[in-house]
Enzyme design. Sequence first.
Site, short mmCIF file in Angstrom:
data_model
loop_
_atom_site.label_atom_id
_atom_site.label_comp_id
_atom_site.label_asym_id
_atom_site.label_seq_id
_atom_site.Cartn_x
_atom_site.Cartn_y
_atom_site.Cartn_z
N LYS A 174 -29.60 -79.23 42.88
CA LYS A 174 -29.98 -80.64 42.92
C LYS A 174 -28.73 -81.48 43.09
O LYS A 174 -27.96 -81.69 42.15
CB LYS A 174 -30.72 -81.08 41.66
N GLY A 198 -21.14 -83.31 35.32
CA GLY A 198 -21.52 -84.72 35.25
C GLY A 198 -21.02 -85.31 33.95
O GLY A 198 -20.06 -84.79 33.35
N SER A 199 -21.69 -86.36 33.52
CA SER A 199 -21.21 -87.05 32.33
C SER A 199 -21.52 -86.25 31.07
O SER A 199 -22.47 -85.46 31.03
CB SER A 199 -21.87 -88.43 32.24
N GLU A 242 -22.67 -87.43 28.38
CA GLU A 242 -23.96 -87.92 27.89
C GLU A 242 -25.12 -87.11 28.50
O GLU A 242 -26.01 -86.63 27.79
CB GLU A 242 -24.03 -89.37 28.36
N GLY A 302 -24.81 -84.23 29.94
CA GLY A 302 -24.61 -82.84 29.51
C GLY A 302 -25.38 -82.55 28.24
O GLY A 302 -26.02 -81.50 28.09
N GLU A 352 -19.52 -78.77 32.88
CA GLU A 352 -18.21 -79.35 33.20
C GLU A 352 -18.41 -80.86 33.11
O GLU A 352 -19.08 -81.44 33.95
CB GLU A 352 -17.79 -78.89 34.60
N CYS A 362 -13.42 -86.24 37.48
CA CYS A 362 -13.51 -85.93 36.04
C CYS A 362 -12.11 -85.64 35.51
O CYS A 362 -11.84 -85.82 34.33
CB CYS A 362 -14.47 -84.79 35.79
N GLU A 364 -14.44 -92.63 29.45
CA GLU A 364 -14.22 -92.31 30.85
C GLU A 364 -14.72 -93.46 31.72
O GLU A 364 -15.89 -93.84 31.65
CB GLU A 364 -14.98 -91.03 31.20
#
Length: 505
Positions: free
Chosen positions: A199, A252-253, A255, A257, A274, A308, A408
Amino acid sequence: MMPETATFEMHPNLRKFLSAQPKRLWIGGKWVEARSGKSFETCNPATGDALARVAEADRADVEEAVRAARKATEGPWSSLSPSERGKLLYRIAELLEKHAEELAQLESLDNGKTIREAQKGDLPLAVDLFRYYAGWPTKIHGETIPVSVPYLPGARFFHYTVREPVGVVGAIIPWNFPLLMAAERIAPALACGNTVILKPAEQTPLSALRLGEILEEAGLPEGVCNILPGFGPTAGRALAEHPGVDKITFTGSTEVGREIVKASAGNLKRISLELGGKSPNIVFADADLELAVKGMFMGIFYNQGQCCSAGSRVFVEKSCFDALLEKMVERAKTVRQGPGLDPKTQMGPLVSQEQLDRVAGYVESGKKEGAQLLCGGVRGEGALSKGYFFKPTVFAGVRDEMRIAQEEIFGPVATVLPFESFEEVVQRANGTAYGLVAGVWTQDIKRALRLAQVLQAGTVWINCYHFVDAAAPWGGYKQSGYGREKGQYAIDLYTQIKSVWVDLN
Ligand code: ADP
């Protein structure tokens, strides 16, 4: 719908790719509409104009893709020899390389990144991932272990292990390096014999779809890879929750995750994450300062800061703080911003309006908390005001506890902080919830290696920054995630180990 760039000749294949719309989902080897009939628009962030319409996957399409991917684990894919699997991956690498220019343009158009970065970074790295993992299928093997049973003295056994694929892998990836992230997941997952449902991020679905065409051209059996553009809370969540998915690999973020971990608990999927970072880039006064300034600059402004691994907390030893800060600001003020496809552009737009608002919000918070804005801090003006441009921004006068020093930002915003001693900088560098990467600039090798020992980060770069390789593991400490992608470490993520005992008595 076709974007206009005055200085750029669009690759004919790309023109053709963009003219066939709406783009479809790739499920079970077929290009299909979303079950719901819905589609969404992806835009060119340099202008905000629509670039393409893309079928929007949701739960029903995920359902179908899981069926196709499961079926493919039992089909011709499972009987392909490791050597044939390797050849197929190599063929994918060759085709990607052949189409690299077209893909670099597509990546630049959909994401906003400069064509130069796409040509020199994203594309060769993506090709290399397929080439690197093409070598692995023939080298994935188990071992024999000399086992014994305490209450059967003298009894003999033969014991061996086998590495088997995990099964159906769901890969949920972000928009900052769309093709590269896709390659980073698909290549090792296929090398290990899994099937994949990818995705891509809703902001940048196009290069993944073009990659699907390339996988098809390379002869990947149907259903082995499925590509489902769609939104996080619908398609992404459905994938993370689905009991027929054996593993999720997510970038991704932090949050999201956390959401993925919760959603995947139903069937206890294997997960690798990650996540975000707030990485320290530490410059000592004995460093090669010219090089260090370049490293500070590239560390935070590469890909418009949307990495990241961005070196967003720049720690500079007090004795050279003013000089380096001045150089950094000077450089930031002269960056040429423009559409990524313009070869003269040094920095493109951010990926979306949402990202622009988020970055601007952080700048406001920094100002409110009393940090000193030295340059940038505003969106692009004039011709740039249509797109999602944000000027390279440098803050000084930052305290470690400010939001701009802890959270971030994912944009071109550097916080530059002075430090006085080794112990102090270690403690401050480690003083966030994250631990993805760290940069160190010094000519004192002992100091550099001592820092590499104590910095809590998955990667430490010494006198360099943002270097990555298909063979080098990638992942974070603390809330930057767990599991290591790339290199031989990814083989552990995409295989499971069977332990076999044979009684020889
Ligand atoms: P960013 O902040 O960089 O946009 P996100 O973590 O929001 O990163 O998104 C990364 C990927 O995760 C995207 O493909 C996005 O669609 C997907 N995603 C977002 N929310 C969810 C969710 N609740 N469940 C699964 N995937 C999600």
